[in-house]
Design a protein around this motif. Structure first.
Motif, short mmCIF file in Angstrom:
data_model
loop_
_atom_site.label_atom_id
_atom_site.label_comp_id
_atom_site.label_asym_id
_atom_site.label_seq_id
_atom_site.Cartn_x
_atom_site.Cartn_y
_atom_site.Cartn_z
N LEU A 1 0.83 -1.21 0.00
CA LEU A 1 0.00 0.00 0.00
C LEU A 1 0.86 1.25 0.00
O LEU A 1 0.60 2.21 -0.74
CB LEU A 1 -0.91 0.00 1.23
CG LEU A 1 -2.16 -0.88 1.13
CD1 LEU A 1 -2.90 -0.89 2.45
CD2 LEU A 1 -3.08 -0.36 0.04
N LEU A 2 1.91 1.22 0.80
CA LEU A 2 2.81 2.38 0.90
C LEU A 2 3.49 2.64 -0.45
O LEU A 2 3.57 3.79 -0.91
CB LEU A 2 3.85 2.11 1.98
CG LEU A 2 4.55 3.33 2.55
CD1 LEU A 2 3.56 4.22 3.27
CD2 LEU A 2 5.65 2.89 3.52
N GLY A 3 3.95 1.58 -1.10
CA GLY A 3 4.58 1.70 -2.41
C GLY A 3 3.64 2.27 -3.43
O GLY A 3 3.99 3.16 -4.21
N PHE A 4 2.39 1.81 -3.41
CA PHE A 4 1.39 2.30 -4.35
C PHE A 4 1.14 3.79 -4.13
O PHE A 4 1.07 4.57 -5.08
CB PHE A 4 0.10 1.51 -4.19
CG PHE A 4 -1.01 1.99 -5.07
CD1 PHE A 4 -1.02 1.68 -6.42
CD2 PHE A 4 -2.04 2.76 -4.55
CE1 PHE A 4 -2.05 2.14 -7.23
CE2 PHE A 4 -3.05 3.22 -5.35
CZ PHE A 4 -3.07 2.92 -6.70
N VAL A 5 1.02 4.18 -2.87
CA VAL A 5 0.76 5.60 -2.55
C VAL A 5 1.93 6.47 -3.02
O VAL A 5 1.73 7.53 -3.61
CB VAL A 5 0.53 5.76 -1.02
CG1 VAL A 5 0.60 7.22 -0.60
CG2 VAL A 5 -0.80 5.16 -0.63
N ILE A 6 3.16 5.98 -2.83
CA ILE A 6 4.33 6.76 -3.23
C ILE A 6 4.35 6.93 -4.75
O ILE A 6 4.53 8.03 -5.28
CB ILE A 6 5.62 6.08 -2.74
CG1 ILE A 6 5.72 6.22 -1.22
CG2 ILE A 6 6.85 6.67 -3.40
CD1 ILE A 6 6.82 5.39 -0.59
N VAL A 7 4.15 5.84 -5.49
CA VAL A 7 4.19 5.91 -6.95
C VAL A 7 3.06 6.79 -7.47
O VAL A 7 3.27 7.66 -8.33
CB VAL A 7 4.10 4.47 -7.55
CG1 VAL A 7 3.89 4.53 -9.04
CG2 VAL A 7 5.35 3.70 -7.22
N ALA A 8 1.84 6.60 -6.95
CA ALA A 8 0.70 7.39 -7.42
C ALA A 8 0.93 8.88 -7.12
O ALA A 8 0.68 9.74 -7.98
CB ALA A 8 -0.57 6.90 -6.74
N GLY A 9 1.42 9.19 -5.93
CA GLY A 9 1.69 10.58 -5.57
C GLY A 9 2.74 11.20 -6.46
O GLY A 9 2.62 12.35 -6.88
N SER A 10 3.75 10.42 -6.78
CA SER A 10 4.82 10.93 -7.65
C SER A 10 4.30 11.23 -9.04
O SER A 10 4.61 12.27 -9.62
CB SER A 10 5.92 9.87 -7.71
OG SER A 10 6.83 10.18 -8.71
N VAL B 1 1.16 11.92 -9.93
CA VAL B 1 0.26 13.09 -9.85
C VAL B 1 1.07 14.37 -9.74
O VAL B 1 0.80 15.36 -10.42
CB VAL B 1 -0.70 12.93 -8.64
CG1 VAL B 1 -1.42 14.23 -8.35
CG2 VAL B 1 -1.69 11.82 -8.91
N HIS B 2 2.11 14.34 -8.94
CA HIS B 2 2.94 15.52 -8.74
C HIS B 2 3.63 15.93 -10.05
O HIS B 2 3.64 17.10 -10.43
CB HIS B 2 3.98 15.23 -7.66
CG HIS B 2 4.91 16.36 -7.40
ND1 HIS B 2 4.50 17.52 -6.79
CD2 HIS B 2 6.22 16.53 -7.68
CE1 HIS B 2 5.52 18.34 -6.70
NE2 HIS B 2 6.58 17.76 -7.24
N SER B 3 4.18 14.94 -10.76
CA SER B 3 4.90 15.27 -11.99
C SER B 3 3.95 15.79 -13.05
O SER B 3 4.31 16.65 -13.85
CB SER B 3 5.65 14.04 -12.49
OG SER B 3 4.73 13.02 -12.76
N ARG B 4 2.71 15.34 -13.08
CA ARG B 4 1.75 15.87 -14.07
C ARG B 4 1.33 17.28 -13.72
O ARG B 4 1.05 18.09 -14.58
CB ARG B 4 0.52 14.97 -14.11
CG ARG B 4 0.83 13.67 -14.81
CD ARG B 4 -0.41 12.99 -15.27
NE ARG B 4 -0.03 11.77 -15.97
CZ ARG B 4 -0.85 10.81 -16.27
NH1 ARG B 4 -2.12 10.93 -15.93
NH2 ARG B 4 -0.44 9.75 -16.92
#
Lengths: 191, 182
Positions: free
Chosen positions: B87-96, B98-101
């Motif tokens: 879950l933590l890995g998914f949150v980190i990747v998804a946040g990254s 979203v941030h880059s977009r």
């Protein structure tokens, strides 16, 4: 307290009468099966202290999983499976078969009065030699043969404990005895 | 082997090929192992151990709600850890992502290569998205060393060039050399 809370409390903290009931069940299991379990353990360890440790460890596991006691269909098979796993695990860790069989072990293994007279005909040296040859058998055959030596276990119970069928156990015992006889005849039986 | 089992094996002819003396020795050895008797008082020792273990278990601090949930549903701690890590890995990747977009919203996708015809000779096809190719003049730095010379004749040393002490610098000559083409 709602109905749900009451049920949750009964799961988390069992009622005192239930604990007493389980304690009595475990005490009954100890009285009924400790000797059989000791023999199962001794057939693998060949050491009285280690066999006793294994039996104690078995009942400690039973205590830790006493919530499952109601689900068990056949206590004897369940307990044999636990003690069997414990002794095999210990053996794997130790890697070597303990050679130091003390005199007390021999004394405890002395034949009782209801056994045929030819049992006492084999010497301690011969017995040790045969047991050493049993250790050289393939694992599946050896396990079936050793469990078949335990007086209290039927072939069906051995099959259930080892997770196989009765016919498979019979054929394993047959192969083990035949192979053991070949090994014995090859090496010569000391007299 | 128990007496019943021994009788069964004899009746079924399992040990028919084994020498009776050998068979008797095997049975005696197995019997000595399978009928071993524990030291007196084994049951009492086990019950004492169980009683002390029960006291220890009851004296242990109560479980945390999470551990109680895990024990109730038989979920081991490793499984809990694995699920949490996923879950933590998914949150980190998804946040990254979203941030880059968010910081580069106008990033256009790379041009799509539209192949003419049925795709035969695609490797030599003209890239329609690319501009028509025009010869690009080579820069000064891309030419050969000799081509960079300003003019014919010998190279001259600039009068104000700095030399290390002890290095002889020829004086600039006023008369052109007879070999010089000038």
């Amino acid at each position: 307290m709602t109905c749900f809370e009451g049920q949750l409390a009964s799961w988390v903290a069992p009622a005192p009468e239930r604990i007493v009931d389980k304690t009595q069940t475990i005490a009954r299991l100890v009285a009924e099966y400790s000797t059989a379990l000791y023999r199962v353990a001794f057939s693998v360890t060949r050491n009285a202290a280690e066999a006793e440790d294994a039996v104690q460890e078995t009942f400690l596991r039973v205590l830790r999983h006493e919530s499952r006691l109601g689900e068990i269909r056949d206590y004897r098979v369940w307990l044999v499976r636990i003690v069997w796993n414990i002794v095999l695990d210990k053996k794997r860790r130790a890697k070597t078969r303990p050679e130091g069989e003390d005199i007390a072990d021999h004394a405890r293994a002395l034949p009782s009065s209801d056994r045929p007279a030819d049992d006492s005909a084999i010497s301690s040296q011969e017995r040790n030699r045969i047991l050493a040859l049993i250790d050289r058998l393939p694992a599946r055959e050896r396990e079936a043969l050793l469990l078949s030596a335990v007086e209290e276990l039927t072939t069906a119970e051995i099959a259930e404990a080892l997770g196989t069928t009765e016919s498979s156990i019979r054929s394993r015992i047959f192969r083990a005895r035949k192979e053991l006889a070949v090994l014995l005849e090859k090496e010569g039986i000391p007299r | 082997m128990t007496a019943d089992r021994m009788n069964n094996t004899m009746d079924s002819g399992m040990d028919s090929g084994i020498d009776p003396r050998t068979k008797a020795a095997i049975d005696a050895a197995l019997r000595s192992v399978g009928s071993a008797t524990p030291a007196a008082g084994l049951e009492g020792r086990i019950l004492t151990l169980l009683a002390s273990e029960r006291i220890r278990l009851e004296a242990a601090p109560p479980l945390s709600p999470l551990a109680r949930f895990g024990r109730l549903h038989r979920v081991p701690a490793r499984t809990f850890g694995l699920i949490t890590a996923c879950l933590l890995g998914f949150v980190i990747v998804a946040g990254s992502v979203v941030h880059s977009r968010r910081i580069r919203p106008g990033v256009v996708a790379p041009p799509v290569l539209v192949l003419p015809g049925n795709g035969i000779g695609a490797a030599s096809a003209v890239h329609p998205a690319a501009p028509a190719s025009a010869p690009v003049p080579a820069g000064q730095g891309s030419r050969g060393r000799s081509a960079r010379r300003s003019g014919p004749g010998r190279a001259r040393i600039a009068p104000h060039s700095r030399k290390a002490p002890g290095v002889a610098v020829p004086a600039p000559s006023t008369n052109p050399s007879p070999n010089s083409p000038n």
